[in-house]
Design a protein around this motif. Structure first.
Motif, PDB file in Angstrom:
ATOM      1  N   GLU A   1     -29.481  14.729 -31.010  1.00 36.35           N
ATOM      2  CA  GLU A   1     -29.863  15.676 -32.052  1.00 36.35           C
ATOM      3  C   GLU A   1     -30.702  16.792 -31.450  1.00 36.35           C
ATOM      4  O   GLU A   1     -31.376  16.596 -30.443  1.00 36.35           O
TER       5      GLU A   1
ATOM      6  N   HIS B   1     -28.731  25.639 -29.267  1.00 38.20           N
ATOM      7  CA  HIS B   1     -29.163  26.172 -30.544  1.00 38.20           C
ATOM      8  C   HIS B   1     -28.424  27.474 -30.802  1.00 38.20           C
ATOM      9  O   HIS B   1     -28.279  28.314 -29.914  1.00 38.20           O
TER      10      HIS B   1
ATOM     11  N   SER C   1     -28.463  26.346 -36.467  1.00 40.05           N
ATOM     12  CA  SER C   1     -28.541  24.921 -36.164  1.00 40.05           C
ATOM     13  C   SER C   1     -27.995  24.674 -34.761  1.00 40.05           C
ATOM     14  O   SER C   1     -27.729  25.596 -34.013  1.00 40.05           O
ATOM     15  N   TRP C   2     -27.829  23.420 -34.428  1.00 33.27           N
ATOM     16  CA  TRP C   2     -27.412  23.032 -33.088  1.00 33.27           C
ATOM     17  C   TRP C   2     -25.906  22.812 -33.017  1.00 33.27           C
ATOM     18  O   TRP C   2     -25.312  22.166 -33.877  1.00 33.27           O
TER      19      TRP C   2
ATOM     20  N   GLN D   1     -29.059  19.444 -39.905  1.00 37.66           N
ATOM     21  CA  GLN D   1     -28.593  19.536 -38.518  1.00 37.66           C
ATOM     22  C   GLN D   1     -27.552  18.453 -38.226  1.00 37.66           C
ATOM     23  O   GLN D   1     -27.643  17.350 -38.759  1.00 37.66           O
TER      24      GLN D   1
END
Length: 120
Positions: A7, A56, A63-64, A97
């Motif tokens: 994450e 990112h 978001s990622w 995310q």
């Protein structure tokens, strides 16, 4: 069987948060953060593994982006590991995310490829 969960957090930290609890902070540089996930060595066969990349994405996403590539450093056409993998929403940091979840084999290892480089 270890469950690995990759994450990102905020705009600068990405890593594996469930089993190894290892993350890397790139100080919001915008550069990708990569982790090498290797399965155990088995009977002299080449180790199977993947490179997990988090980056990112500012702007329209915020978001990622998480990607997975086959680990094949010598271009030998190694098989892609047949480990179950899936994308889920984060469940304890900030649910907007994505998270990459890997059901990894016993003996799996993890290495951040940025650690020890110019970003440290």
């Amino acid at each position: 069987m270890p469950i690995l969960r990759f994450e990102g957090y905020s705009d600068d930290t990405f890593g594996e948060v469930a089993h190894f609890k290892d993350d890397y902070d790139n100080c919001a540089s915008g550069k990708p953060i990569e982790y090498l996930v290797l399965g155990p060595a088995i009977d002299g066969q080449p180790q199977l593994g993947v490179v997990v990349t988090g980056q990112h994405c500012p702007g329209n996403s915020g978001s990622w982006l998480i990607g997975v590539a086959n680990y094949d450093p010598d271009a030998e056409d190694r098989d892609f590991p047949r480990w179950p993998m899936r994308i889920e929403a984060q469940d304890y940091r900030n649910g907007f995310q994505p998270a990459l979840v890997i059901d990894a084999p016993e003996g799996v290892t993890l290495k951040c490829l940025q650690r020890g480089g110019d970003d440290d």
